[in-house]
Scaffold this active site. Structure first.
Site, mmCIF file in Angstrom:
data_model
loop_
_atom_site.group_PDB
_atom_site.id
_atom_site.type_symbol
_atom_site.label_atom_id
_atom_site.label_comp_id
_atom_site.label_asym_id
_atom_site.label_seq_id
_atom_site.Cartn_x
_atom_site.Cartn_y
_atom_site.Cartn_z
ATOM 1 N N GLY A 240 -48.156 -28.877 -20.069
ATOM 2 C CA GLY A 240 -47.199 -27.788 -20.246
ATOM 3 C C GLY A 240 -47.705 -26.520 -20.884
ATOM 4 O O GLY A 240 -47.018 -25.495 -20.849
ATOM 5 N N GLY A 276 -52.687 -29.507 -17.222
ATOM 6 C CA GLY A 276 -53.114 -29.243 -15.844
ATOM 7 C C GLY A 276 -53.412 -27.762 -15.696
ATOM 8 O O GLY A 276 -54.564 -27.328 -15.599
ATOM 9 N N TYR A 317 -41.355 -19.840 -7.051
ATOM 10 C CA TYR A 317 -40.923 -19.680 -8.445
ATOM 11 C C TYR A 317 -40.800 -18.215 -8.850
ATOM 12 O O TYR A 317 -40.705 -17.935 -10.044
ATOM 13 C CB TYR A 317 -41.943 -20.314 -9.402
ATOM 14 C CG TYR A 317 -42.383 -21.707 -9.068
ATOM 15 C CD1 TYR A 317 -41.490 -22.775 -9.135
ATOM 16 C CD2 TYR A 317 -43.702 -21.973 -8.708
ATOM 17 C CE1 TYR A 317 -41.909 -24.065 -8.850
ATOM 18 C CE2 TYR A 317 -44.126 -23.260 -8.428
ATOM 19 C CZ TYR A 317 -43.220 -24.290 -8.498
ATOM 20 O OH TYR A 317 -43.629 -25.558 -8.218
ATOM 21 N N CYS A 350 -43.651 -16.476 9.622
ATOM 22 C CA CYS A 350 -42.371 -15.914 10.047
ATOM 23 C C CYS A 350 -41.260 -16.248 9.060
ATOM 24 O O CYS A 350 -40.361 -17.027 9.356
ATOM 25 C CB CYS A 350 -42.023 -16.423 11.438
ATOM 26 S SG CYS A 350 -43.326 -16.039 12.592
ATOM 27 N N GLU A 351 -41.343 -15.698 7.876
ATOM 28 C CA GLU A 351 -40.322 -15.871 6.842
ATOM 29 C C GLU A 351 -40.384 -14.647 5.933
ATOM 30 O O GLU A 351 -41.483 -14.222 5.549
ATOM 31 C CB GLU A 351 -40.632 -17.081 5.953
ATOM 32 C CG GLU A 351 -40.530 -18.392 6.649
ATOM 33 C CD GLU A 351 -39.699 -19.415 5.887
ATOM 34 O OE1 GLU A 351 -38.933 -19.030 4.969
ATOM 35 O OE2 GLU A 351 -39.810 -20.574 6.245
HETATM 36 N N1 LLP Z 1 -47.711 -34.311 -17.111
HETATM 37 C C1 LLP Z 1 -46.601 -34.461 -16.374
HETATM 38 C C2 LLP Z 1 -45.844 -35.705 -16.468
HETATM 39 C C3 LLP Z 1 -46.175 -33.435 -15.503
HETATM 40 O O1 LLP Z 1 -45.077 -33.589 -14.790
HETATM 41 C C4 LLP Z 1 -46.952 -32.246 -15.413
HETATM 42 C C5 LLP Z 1 -46.566 -31.162 -14.510
HETATM 43 C C6 LLP Z 1 -48.112 -32.142 -16.197
HETATM 44 C C7 LLP Z 1 -48.459 -33.180 -17.041
HETATM 45 C C8 LLP Z 1 -48.998 -30.931 -16.165
HETATM 46 O O2 LLP Z 1 -48.335 -29.796 -16.604
HETATM 47 P P1 LLP Z 1 -49.120 -28.407 -16.839
HETATM 48 O O3 LLP Z 1 -50.060 -28.606 -17.985
HETATM 49 O O4 LLP Z 1 -49.824 -28.086 -15.582
HETATM 50 O O5 LLP Z 1 -48.036 -27.435 -17.146
HETATM 51 N N2 LLP Z 1 -45.939 -26.372 -9.444
HETATM 52 C C9 LLP Z 1 -45.501 -25.742 -10.668
HETATM 53 C C10 LLP Z 1 -45.802 -26.592 -11.884
HETATM 54 C C11 LLP Z 1 -45.204 -27.983 -11.805
HETATM 55 C C12 LLP Z 1 -45.559 -28.852 -12.983
HETATM 56 C C13 LLP Z 1 -45.120 -30.252 -12.769
HETATM 57 N N3 LLP Z 1 -45.520 -31.172 -13.779
HETATM 58 C C14 LLP Z 1 -46.137 -24.356 -10.751
HETATM 59 O O6 LLP Z 1 -46.877 -23.987 -9.846
HETATM 60 O O7 LLP Z 1 -45.870 -23.592 -11.684
#
Ligand code: LLP
Length: 427
Positions: A240, A276, A317, A350-351
């Site tokens: 997060g 992530g 988003y 096409c969007e």
């Molecule tokens: N752990 C769990 C259980 C998660 O669901 C997620 C992300 C992470 C770790 C990693 O989170 P991060 O450190 O990347 O914030 N596609 C979206 C983000 C979706 C995140 C989903 N879960 C975007 O492009 O902003």
């Protein structure tokens, strides 16, 4: 922009290589990553954790190319996976199964079996029904499944609603007030070993408060469980941590982890994190070429060869990612002149939602190369074949070397696995 992606004179570089030369060599659109940035971003977490017991489990969903996973495995990273596919990727990339946590609300019996077979560190269990199935699967295999219960601490992550996960109304985790009952149920299951507690409240958080609120609530659960005779070994605070896309000033991994360690000083708990985005986002760019410039009555468009199927974040988003020139060389008379303006950068799909950025002040000509910044996380992994577009190439730069880490998809690759119907009887 950061040290790995920088200008040398008018040219954008990734480490020691000019992006324009890479685009020439590999074609566009393509993702270009920096090995140095990936390593440094992981290392910032790992250094901040220092000798506190625990693990940094990279969230594979952010960027799951096996070269990326392999470089993190070489740094002894752990991994946070959410599917059997991600498990296979980590194992293929040489990741240590004993450093894998398995998250997600809908693990199948097959996926549980694969993970037990591999000997992962822990399952982050998100419901009582999942706990029962895991107990059953482990029982059939004559194994004991290590478990952490993902609780929902009901805190507002103050981020985009689609990437906020820690509120009561979200599908994730077990309500924190319900958790003691679920732990008791787990304690009575023969093939479950309760190891830890887990939460993840959302993504792209820039402030400390929601994390610390969640931590307080989870620690109070840990205290309650202890009184009830259930002692946990680890706390997993999920991922997060946000990054700078535009002008955000997110807390750094160092600040974040120091605050967590300080609060955990009185506990004997291993600390796990699942970052992530903070590892991958600013380790990559998406490079695209302007096909056409076009003026409608009120708007100027640059139609580029990347599209929402390559990078869906802007449209899904309303995410803002910087778009910069790959070559800022001033106009030379042998080329058509650039036109300065405020452009929407759009793809060929096409969007109306097919845009990578809107209202960008740029000076462009046909054939111009552009880089979409901060595209290393949730870029390629969320790409698709929409409009039957082949998925693009991925390149890893390492100093003065570049490596093709995913070949551009061909039409044959795209339709592999599809089949025609059998001939009609009267054919
Ligand atoms: N752990 C769990 C259980 C998660 O669901 C997620 C992300 C992470 C770790 C990693 O989170 P991060 O450190 O990347 O914030 N596609 C979206 C983000 C979706 C995140 C989903 N879960 C975007 O492009 O902003």
């Amino acid at each position: 922009m950061n040290t790995a992606f920088h200008y040398q004179g008018p040219l954008l570089y990734t480490e020691q290589l000019a992006v324009s030369a890479l685009a020439e060599q590999y074609g566009t659109p393509c993702y270009i990553y920096s090995r140095q940035m990936f390593s440094a971003s992981y290392q910032a977490f790992s250094d901040a954790l220092g000798d506190h017991p625990g693990m940094i489990c990279y969230a594979v969903k952010a960027n799951s190319n096996i070269a990326v996973l392999n470089l993190l495995a070489r740094l002894a990273a752990g991994f946070d996976i959410v599917s059997g596919g991600e498990l296979q990727r980590v194992l293929t990339a040489g990741g240590d199964p004993a450093r894998i946590v398995f998250s997600g609300v809908g693990k199948s019996a097959d996926e549980m079996g694969m993970a037990l077979d591999a000997g992962i560190f822990c399952f982050n269990v998100e419901s009582e029904a999942e706990l029962e199935l895991l107990n059953q699967v482990a029982g059939q295999m004559g194994q004991i499944a290590p478990v952490s219960i993902r609780v929902n601490p009901d805190v507002d992550a103050m981020t985009h609603p689609y990437i906020s996960t820690g509120l009561k109304e979200n599908k994730f985790g077990i309500a924190i007030n319900d958790a003691p009952r679920v732990y008791q149920a787990g304690a009575a299951m023969q093939h479950i070993q309760l190891q830890g507690v887990d939460c993840h409240i959302g993504s792209q958080l820039t402030q400390m408060e929601p994390f610390m609120d969640a931590l307080e609530r989870v620690l109070s659960l840990i205290d309650t469980l202890k009184i009830a005779g259930i002692e946990l070994k680890h706390i997993d605070m999920g991922g997060g941590l946000g990054v700078c896309y535009q002008d955000e000033t997110p807390i750094s991994p160092g600040q974040y982890i120091s605050a967590l360690k300080l609060r955990l000083a009185d506990y004997e708990l291993e600390l796990l994190l699942e970052p992530g985005r903070a590892i991958a986002a600013n380790s990559g760019i998406l490079v695209t070429q302007v096909q056409f410039l076009k003026n409608n009555e009120d708007k100027s468009f640059a139609i580029v060869d990347a599209a929402m199927n390559d990078l869906i974040r802007p449209t899904l988003y309303s995410a803002w990612q910087d778009i910069i020139a790959v070559d800022k060389t001033s106009d030379d008379p042998t080329q058509s002149p650039r036109t300065s303006g405020t452009y929407d950068i759009v793809g060929p799909i096409c969007e109306t939602g097919d845009f990578l950025g809107t209202d960008r002040s740029l000076s462009l000509r046909q054939g111009e190369l552009l880089a979409i910044c901060s595209a290393g996380a949730y870029g390629f992994t969320m790409s698709s074949n929409y409009n039957s577009r082949n998925r693009c190439a991925e390149i890893m730069v390492d100093g003065d070397q570049s490596h093709l880490i995913r070949a551009r998809e061909t039409f044959e690759m795209q339709i592999a696995g599809e089949a025609l119907l059998p001939a009609d009887k009267d054919d």
